[in-house]
Scaffold this motif. Structure first.
Motif, mmCIF file in Angstrom:
data_model
loop_
_atom_site.group_PDB
_atom_site.id
_atom_site.type_symbol
_atom_site.label_atom_id
_atom_site.label_comp_id
_atom_site.label_asym_id
_atom_site.label_seq_id
_atom_site.Cartn_x
_atom_site.Cartn_y
_atom_site.Cartn_z
ATOM 1 N N GLY A 85 0.839 -1.202 0.000
ATOM 2 C CA GLY A 85 0.000 0.000 0.000
ATOM 3 C C GLY A 85 0.868 1.244 0.000
ATOM 4 N N ASP A 87 0.472 4.008 1.654
ATOM 5 C CA ASP A 87 0.686 4.586 2.990
ATOM 6 C C ASP A 87 2.064 4.173 3.520
ATOM 7 O OD1 ASP A 87 -1.781 5.848 3.107
ATOM 8 O OD2 ASP A 87 -2.770 4.163 4.080
ATOM 9 N N TYR A 111 -4.498 15.014 2.752
ATOM 10 C CA TYR A 111 -4.593 13.657 3.278
ATOM 11 C C TYR A 111 -4.143 13.620 4.744
ATOM 12 C CZ TYR A 111 -4.007 8.546 3.208
ATOM 13 O OH TYR A 111 -4.097 7.202 3.454
ATOM 14 N N ALA A 151 -0.549 15.955 -2.366
ATOM 15 C CA ALA A 151 -1.405 15.007 -3.078
ATOM 16 C C ALA A 151 -1.915 15.714 -4.325
ATOM 17 C CB ALA A 151 -2.569 14.570 -2.194
ATOM 18 N N ASP A 181 1.949 12.682 -4.265
ATOM 19 C CA ASP A 181 1.093 11.525 -3.969
ATOM 20 C C ASP A 181 -0.027 11.484 -5.011
ATOM 21 O OD1 ASP A 181 -0.727 9.721 -2.950
ATOM 22 O OD2 ASP A 181 -0.713 10.540 -0.916
ATOM 23 N N TYR A 184 -4.922 9.557 -6.937
ATOM 24 C CA TYR A 184 -6.134 9.735 -7.760
ATOM 25 C C TYR A 184 -5.841 10.206 -9.182
ATOM 26 C CZ TYR A 184 -8.144 9.425 -3.139
ATOM 27 O OH TYR A 184 -8.480 8.985 -1.896
ATOM 28 N N THR A 207 -0.784 4.295 -6.065
ATOM 29 C CA THR A 207 -1.416 3.164 -5.386
ATOM 30 C C THR A 207 -2.285 2.373 -6.358
ATOM 31 O OG1 THR A 207 -2.953 2.515 -3.644
ATOM 32 C CG2 THR A 207 -3.326 4.659 -4.636
ATOM 33 N N SER A 209 -4.905 1.017 -5.073
ATOM 34 C CA SER A 209 -6.139 0.916 -4.281
ATOM 35 C C SER A 209 -7.336 1.599 -4.912
ATOM 36 C CB SER A 209 -5.933 1.534 -2.896
ATOM 37 O OG SER A 209 -4.987 0.814 -2.162
ATOM 38 N N LYS A 210 -7.120 2.598 -5.748
ATOM 39 C CA LYS A 210 -8.247 3.380 -6.232
ATOM 40 C C LYS A 210 -8.589 2.972 -7.666
ATOM 41 C CE LYS A 210 -7.735 5.354 -2.176
ATOM 42 N NZ LYS A 210 -6.745 6.304 -1.768
HETATM 43 C C1 PLP Z 1 -6.036 6.305 -0.515
HETATM 44 C C2 PLP Z 1 -4.860 7.207 -0.412
HETATM 45 C C3 PLP Z 1 -3.586 6.729 -0.115
HETATM 46 C C4 PLP Z 1 -3.306 5.358 0.406
HETATM 47 O O1 PLP Z 1 -3.528 4.363 -0.396
HETATM 48 P P1 PLP Z 1 -3.096 2.863 -0.041
HETATM 49 O O2 PLP Z 1 -2.238 2.503 -1.196
HETATM 50 O O3 PLP Z 1 -4.376 2.123 0.020
HETATM 51 O O4 PLP Z 1 -2.323 2.842 1.254
HETATM 52 C C5 PLP Z 1 -2.514 7.617 -0.147
HETATM 53 N N1 PLP Z 1 -2.705 8.914 -0.411
HETATM 54 C C6 PLP Z 1 -3.914 9.412 -0.662
HETATM 55 C C7 PLP Z 1 -4.055 10.865 -0.943
HETATM 56 C C8 PLP Z 1 -5.031 8.581 -0.653
HETATM 57 O O5 PLP Z 1 -6.234 9.089 -0.839
#
Ligand code: PLP
Length: 352
Positions: A85, A87, A111, A151, A181, A184, A207, A209-210
């Motif tokens: 991840g 983070d 964030y 971010a 970062d 998105y 990431t 994750s999104k």
């Molecule tokens: C969701 C998010 C992260 C973390 O994402 P993971 O890879 O799930 O740890 C990091 N920075 C921002 C701005 C986020 O919104």
């Protein structure tokens, strides 16, 4: 707190993740996950054979995945760092580059983890207010003389900076690390990846994750100069060299073979975002211009927390933050059109 907790951590204020309640089925628009499942290639790749290998440690260098990421983004494997991840990347970057004498700057509204990591590692944090209209004022960061994390698009505002603005910040602070970062970025913003070859102080953090539907697998990566990546590796090898598990590495590789799938999903999200923005505005909301998979919106005359509660009672979870400048807002993740129609119908049914 037990009486054994180190004093170092007694005053810490931990990050609060978005709620994942189990009491009923909610439409989850509170943690910016993708509404779409992982690609068919990922489902295929994480198979019985791979599960049967879980008695073996994963490759700590994530060699195949890093090569593949390097190919995808036009850099060398030595420019890529992979973790559990993104983070974790932020955490390790704070550890690697920041200390009591080397502070870090970031916006007042951003964030929440940046200030948590700052506190956690005893790093002075220079908090720079966004403008009245919730934008990053670029000159505030030029020649700032400390590390920076931004971010882009920013969260929870959704507002993005263009590439030339990022470049100004990076170029004017050659002796400090600039972390961008890009959690998105796939939802319609400029990536700073193209600058990595030219600036050794730039670290781009991404990431899965999104936009890549793998929040549950935990996979993040950073792209930067060979030196910065080596520093991060150093930290990782002092903590947990096996932080990216086998199944996640496999999923991450397969994911990169399904680019069309993820691009289509991101395009859908962007379309539904425009649809939702208009529908909210038609209902009297003020909506910040978003380049992310969420919108940040408020309705004059109603408290943000009240909107959050109304939606929750109607089975829709969104995120509300109590911070002074943003307490009127709710952050709404963009799901499928059907999910957004449900949200709108709950809003329409509320008498307030
Ligand atoms: C969701 C998010 C992260 C973390 O994402 P993971 O890879 O799930 O740890 C990091 N920075 C921002 C701005 C986020 O919104």
């Amino acid at each position: 707190m037990s009486r054994f907790l180190s004093e170092r951590f007694a005053e810490l204020e931990p990050y609060t993740p978005g709620e994942q309640p189990q009491d009923r089925v909610y439409i989850k628009l509170n943690t910016n996950e993708s509404p779409y499942p992982p690609s068919p290639q990922v489902l295929e790749a994480v198979n019985r054979e791979q599960v049967s290998l879980l008695n073996l440690y994963p490759d700590p260098t994530c060699h195949v995945l890093r090569e593949k990421l390097a190919d995808t983004y036009g850099v060398e494997a030595e420019n890529v760092f992979v973790t559990n991840g993104s983070d974790d990347i932020l955490n390790m970057a704070f550890m690697a580059f920041c200390d009591r004498e080397h502070g870090i700057a970031f916006p007042d509204i951003t964030y929440g983890f940046y200030s948590v990591y700052g506190q956690f590692h005893g790093v002075p944090c220079h908090v720079v207010p966004l403008t009245e209209d919730y934008r990053i004022h670029v000159p505030d960061y030029e020649n700032i003389g400390m590390h920076i994390v931004i971010a882009n698009p920013n969260a929870p505002t959704g507002i993005a900076l263009p590439l030339n603005a990022i470049e100004k910040i990076v170029r004017s602070n050659p002796d400090h690390v600039i972390m961008i970062d890009e959690a998105y970025v796939d939802f319609g913003a400029d990536s700073a990846l193209s600058l990595v070859g030219r600036y050794e102080n730039l670290l781009v953090i991404r990431t899965y994750s999104k936009s890549r539907s793998l929040a549950g697998a935990r996979l993040g990566f950073a792209v930067g100069s060979r030196e910065l990546i080596q520093d991060l590796e150093r930290i990782k090898y002092c903590m947990n060299p096996y932080d990216v598990n086998r199944l996640t590495q496999i999923a991450g590789i397969a994911c990169l073979e399904s680019d069309t799938y993820y691009k289509t999903n991101a395009e859908n999200v962007m379309q539904v975002r425009e649809y939702t923005t208009k529908a909210l505005k038609d209902r009297g909301f003020v909506v910040l211009p978003s380049n992310a998979n969420f919108v940040f919106a408020r309705k004059p005359g109603i408290e943000g927390e009240a909107i959050y509660q109304q939606l929750r009672a109607g089975g829709v979870l969104v995120r509300w933050f109590s911070g002074a400048r943003i307490r009127d807002f709710v952050r709404i993740t963009i799901g499928t059109k059907e999910q957004m129609d449900q949200l709108l119908s709950v809003l329409d049914n509320e008498r307030s």
